[in-house]
Design a protein around this motif. Sequence first.
Motif, PDB file in Angstrom:
ATOM      1  N   MET A   1       0.837  -1.190   0.000  1.00 26.20           N
ATOM      2  CA  MET A   1       0.000   0.000   0.000  1.00 26.20           C
ATOM      3  C   MET A   1       0.878   1.248   0.000  1.00 26.20           C
ATOM      4  SD  MET A   1      -3.135   0.996  -0.135  1.00 26.20           S
ATOM      5  CE  MET A   1      -4.261  -0.235   0.408  1.00 26.20           C
ATOM      6  N   VAL A   2       1.956   1.186   0.762  1.00 22.96           N
ATOM      7  CA  VAL A   2       2.866   2.341   0.829  1.00 22.96           C
ATOM      8  C   VAL A   2       3.432   2.653  -0.551  1.00 22.96           C
ATOM      9  CG1 VAL A   2       5.061   3.151   1.770  1.00 22.96           C
ATOM     10  CG2 VAL A   2       3.450   1.961   3.244  1.00 22.96           C
ATOM     11  N   GLU A   3       3.811   1.615  -1.288  1.00 24.01           N
ATOM     12  CA  GLU A   3       4.362   1.830  -2.624  1.00 24.01           C
ATOM     13  C   GLU A   3       3.325   2.431  -3.575  1.00 24.01           C
ATOM     14  OE1 GLU A   3       7.432   1.525  -3.920  1.00 24.01           O
ATOM     15  OE2 GLU A   3       8.233   1.007  -1.963  1.00 24.01           O
ATOM     16  N   LEU A   4       2.076   1.994  -3.471  1.00 26.84           N
ATOM     17  CA  LEU A   4       1.023   2.564  -4.316  1.00 26.84           C
ATOM     18  C   LEU A   4       0.806   4.040  -3.990  1.00 26.84           C
ATOM     19  CD1 LEU A   4      -1.658  -0.254  -4.492  1.00 26.84           C
ATOM     20  CD2 LEU A   4      -0.247   0.616  -6.348  1.00 26.84           C
ATOM     21  N   LYS A   5       0.808   4.368  -2.718  1.00 28.71           N
ATOM     22  CA  LYS A   5       0.640   5.766  -2.314  1.00 28.71           C
ATOM     23  C   LYS A   5       1.811   6.605  -2.800  1.00 28.71           C
ATOM     24  CE  LYS A   5      -2.301   4.755   1.633  1.00 28.71           C
ATOM     25  NZ  LYS A   5      -2.485   4.859   3.076  1.00 28.71           N
ATOM     26  N   ALA A   9       1.576   9.829  -5.406  1.00 28.85           N
ATOM     27  CA  ALA A   9       2.185  11.129  -5.117  1.00 28.85           C
ATOM     28  C   ALA A   9       3.164  11.525  -6.209  1.00 28.85           C
ATOM     29  CB  ALA A   9       2.887  11.082  -3.761  1.00 28.85           C
ATOM     30  N   LYS A  10       3.970  10.583  -6.661  1.00 29.15           N
ATOM     31  CA  LYS A  10       4.941  10.852  -7.721  1.00 29.15           C
ATOM     32  C   LYS A  10       4.235  11.226  -9.015  1.00 29.15           C
ATOM     33  CE  LYS A  10       8.759   8.770 -10.191  1.00 29.15           C
ATOM     34  NZ  LYS A  10       8.799   7.712 -11.150  1.00 29.15           N
ATOM     35  N   GLU A  11       3.186  10.486  -9.353  1.00 30.00           N
ATOM     36  CA  GLU A  11       2.429  10.762 -10.574  1.00 30.00           C
ATOM     37  C   GLU A  11       1.827  12.166 -10.535  1.00 30.00           C
ATOM     38  OE1 GLU A  11      -1.137   8.643 -13.065  1.00 30.00           O
ATOM     39  OE2 GLU A  11      -1.438   8.980 -10.924  1.00 30.00           O
ATOM     40  N   ALA A  12       1.248  12.535  -9.406  1.00 28.86           N
ATOM     41  CA  ALA A  12       0.648  13.860  -9.270  1.00 28.86           C
ATOM     42  C   ALA A  12       1.712  14.936  -9.412  1.00 28.86           C
ATOM     43  CB  ALA A  12      -0.061  13.978  -7.925  1.00 28.86           C
ATOM     44  N   THR A  13       2.841  14.752  -8.778  1.00 26.33           N
ATOM     45  CA  THR A  13       3.927  15.736  -8.842  1.00 26.33           C
ATOM     46  C   THR A  13       4.435  15.892 -10.272  1.00 26.33           C
ATOM     47  OG1 THR A  13       4.566  15.192  -6.582  1.00 26.33           O
ATOM     48  CG2 THR A  13       6.203  16.321  -7.922  1.00 26.33           C
ATOM     49  N   GLU A  14       4.613  14.773 -10.961  1.00 30.87           N
ATOM     50  CA  GLU A  14       5.090  14.824 -12.348  1.00 30.87           C
ATOM     51  C   GLU A  14       4.107  15.537 -13.266  1.00 30.87           C
ATOM     52  OE1 GLU A  14       5.868  10.750 -13.316  1.00 30.87           O
ATOM     53  OE2 GLU A  14       7.804  10.759 -12.283  1.00 30.87           O
ATOM     54  N   VAL A  19      -0.626  17.170  -4.325  1.00 29.43           N
ATOM     55  CA  VAL A  19      -1.097  15.916  -3.739  1.00 29.43           C
ATOM     56  C   VAL A  19      -1.944  16.238  -2.520  1.00 29.43           C
ATOM     57  CG1 VAL A  19      -0.438  13.713  -2.724  1.00 29.43           C
ATOM     58  CG2 VAL A  19       0.972  14.729  -4.509  1.00 29.43           C
ATOM     59  N   GLU A  20      -3.186  15.802  -2.555  1.00 27.79           N
ATOM     60  CA  GLU A  20      -4.075  16.020  -1.422  1.00 27.79           C
ATOM     61  C   GLU A  20      -4.089  14.773  -0.552  1.00 27.79           C
ATOM     62  OE1 GLU A  20      -7.918  17.369  -2.578  1.00 27.79           O
ATOM     63  OE2 GLU A  20      -7.110  18.725  -4.092  1.00 27.79           O
ATOM     64  N   ASP A  21      -4.176  14.982   0.752  1.00 28.43           N
ATOM     65  CA  ASP A  21      -4.214  13.845   1.679  1.00 28.43           C
ATOM     66  C   ASP A  21      -5.353  12.891   1.341  1.00 28.43           C
ATOM     67  OD1 ASP A  21      -2.018  14.786   3.052  1.00 28.43           O
ATOM     68  OD2 ASP A  21      -3.194  15.739   4.637  1.00 28.43           O
ATOM     69  N   SER A  22      -6.463  13.426   0.858  1.00 29.66           N
ATOM     70  CA  SER A  22      -7.621  12.586   0.564  1.00 29.66           C
ATOM     71  C   SER A  22      -7.349  11.602  -0.574  1.00 29.66           C
ATOM     72  CB  SER A  22      -8.829  13.443   0.215  1.00 29.66           C
ATOM     73  OG  SER A  22      -8.574  14.194  -0.962  1.00 29.66           O
ATOM     74  N   SER A  23      -6.385  11.910  -1.448  1.00 22.17           N
ATOM     75  CA  SER A  23      -6.069  10.989  -2.541  1.00 22.17           C
ATOM     76  C   SER A  23      -5.106   9.898  -2.103  1.00 22.17           C
ATOM     77  CB  SER A  23      -5.486  11.751  -3.734  1.00 22.17           C
ATOM     78  OG  SER A  23      -4.237  12.308  -3.395  1.00 22.17           O
ATOM     79  N   VAL A  37      -7.800   1.195 -14.872  1.00 24.74           N
ATOM     80  CA  VAL A  37      -7.108   0.013 -15.382  1.00 24.74           C
ATOM     81  C   VAL A  37      -5.592   0.215 -15.360  1.00 24.74           C
ATOM     82  CG1 VAL A  37      -6.769  -1.453 -17.408  1.00 24.74           C
ATOM     83  CG2 VAL A  37      -9.055  -0.695 -16.801  1.00 24.74           C
ATOM     84  N   ALA A  38      -5.118   1.378 -15.755  1.00 19.93           N
ATOM     85  CA  ALA A  38      -3.673   1.647 -15.767  1.00 19.93           C
ATOM     86  C   ALA A  38      -3.098   1.569 -14.354  1.00 19.93           C
ATOM     87  CB  ALA A  38      -3.393   3.010 -16.393  1.00 19.93           C
ATOM     88  N   PHE A  39      -3.812   2.115 -13.390  1.00 16.95           N
ATOM     89  CA  PHE A  39      -3.365   2.063 -11.997  1.00 16.95           C
ATOM     90  C   PHE A  39      -3.342   0.623 -11.499  1.00 16.95           C
ATOM     91  CE2 PHE A  39      -4.219   2.690  -7.351  1.00 16.95           C
ATOM     92  CZ  PHE A  39      -3.017   3.305  -7.052  1.00 16.95           C
ATOM     93  N   ARG A  40      -4.343  -0.153 -11.907  1.00 17.70           N
ATOM     94  CA  ARG A  40      -4.388  -1.564 -11.528  1.00 17.70           C
ATOM     95  C   ARG A  40      -3.180  -2.313 -12.075  1.00 17.70           C
ATOM     96  NH1 ARG A  40      -9.835  -1.905 -12.107  1.00 17.70           N
ATOM     97  NH2 ARG A  40      -9.709  -2.570 -14.260  1.00 17.70           N
ATOM     98  N   SER A  41      -2.743  -1.953 -13.280  1.00 17.97           N
ATOM     99  CA  SER A  41      -1.568  -2.621 -13.848  1.00 17.97           C
ATOM    100  C   SER A  41      -0.304  -2.245 -13.086  1.00 17.97           C
ATOM    101  CB  SER A  41      -1.420  -2.317 -15.339  1.00 17.97           C
ATOM    102  OG  SER A  41      -1.040  -0.982 -15.553  1.00 17.97           O
ATOM    103  N   VAL A  42      -0.227  -1.004 -12.607  1.00 21.36           N
ATOM    104  CA  VAL A  42       0.901  -0.597 -11.769  1.00 21.36           C
ATOM    105  C   VAL A  42       0.902  -1.416 -10.480  1.00 21.36           C
ATOM    106  CG1 VAL A  42       1.840   1.295 -10.367  1.00 21.36           C
ATOM    107  CG2 VAL A  42       1.089   1.732 -12.705  1.00 21.36           C
ATOM    108  N   ALA A  43      -0.252  -1.568  -9.876  1.00 15.02           N
ATOM    109  CA  ALA A  43      -0.370  -2.341  -8.638  1.00 15.02           C
ATOM    110  C   ALA A  43       0.022  -3.801  -8.877  1.00 15.02           C
ATOM    111  CB  ALA A  43      -1.793  -2.254  -8.093  1.00 15.02           C
TER     112      ALA A  43
END
Length: 77
Positions: A1-5, A9-14, A19-23, A37-43
Motif C-alpha cells: 500500500m505504501v508503494e502505491l501511495k 504522489a509521484k504521478e501527481a507531482t510529475e 497531492v491532497e491527503d484525501s487521494s 485500469v492503468a493504476f491496476r496494472s501498476v499495482a
Amino acid sequence: MVELKRWVAKEATENGQVVEDSSLTDQAIFERLEQDVAFRSVATRLLQRYGYLMPTPNPESDFAKQRNWSLRNGRGG
C-alpha cells in the motif's frame, strides 16, 4: 500500500498537481484500483516485484499442456 501511495504522489507531482491527503487514503487507493485500469496494472507489477503475485499459465492453454507433458516425460520445463 505504501508503494502505491508513493506512486500516486509521484504521478501527481510529475503532472504538476498538488497531492491532497484525501487521494492517499487507503479507501482512495481501493477506489482507484476499482476504476483505473492503468493504476491496476501498476499495482499488479508492484505485487509481482515483491513476490506476492506470480504469473502462472492457464492450465487449459497449449503452453501449459505442453509444459505438463514435458515434465511428465522427463524433458524439463
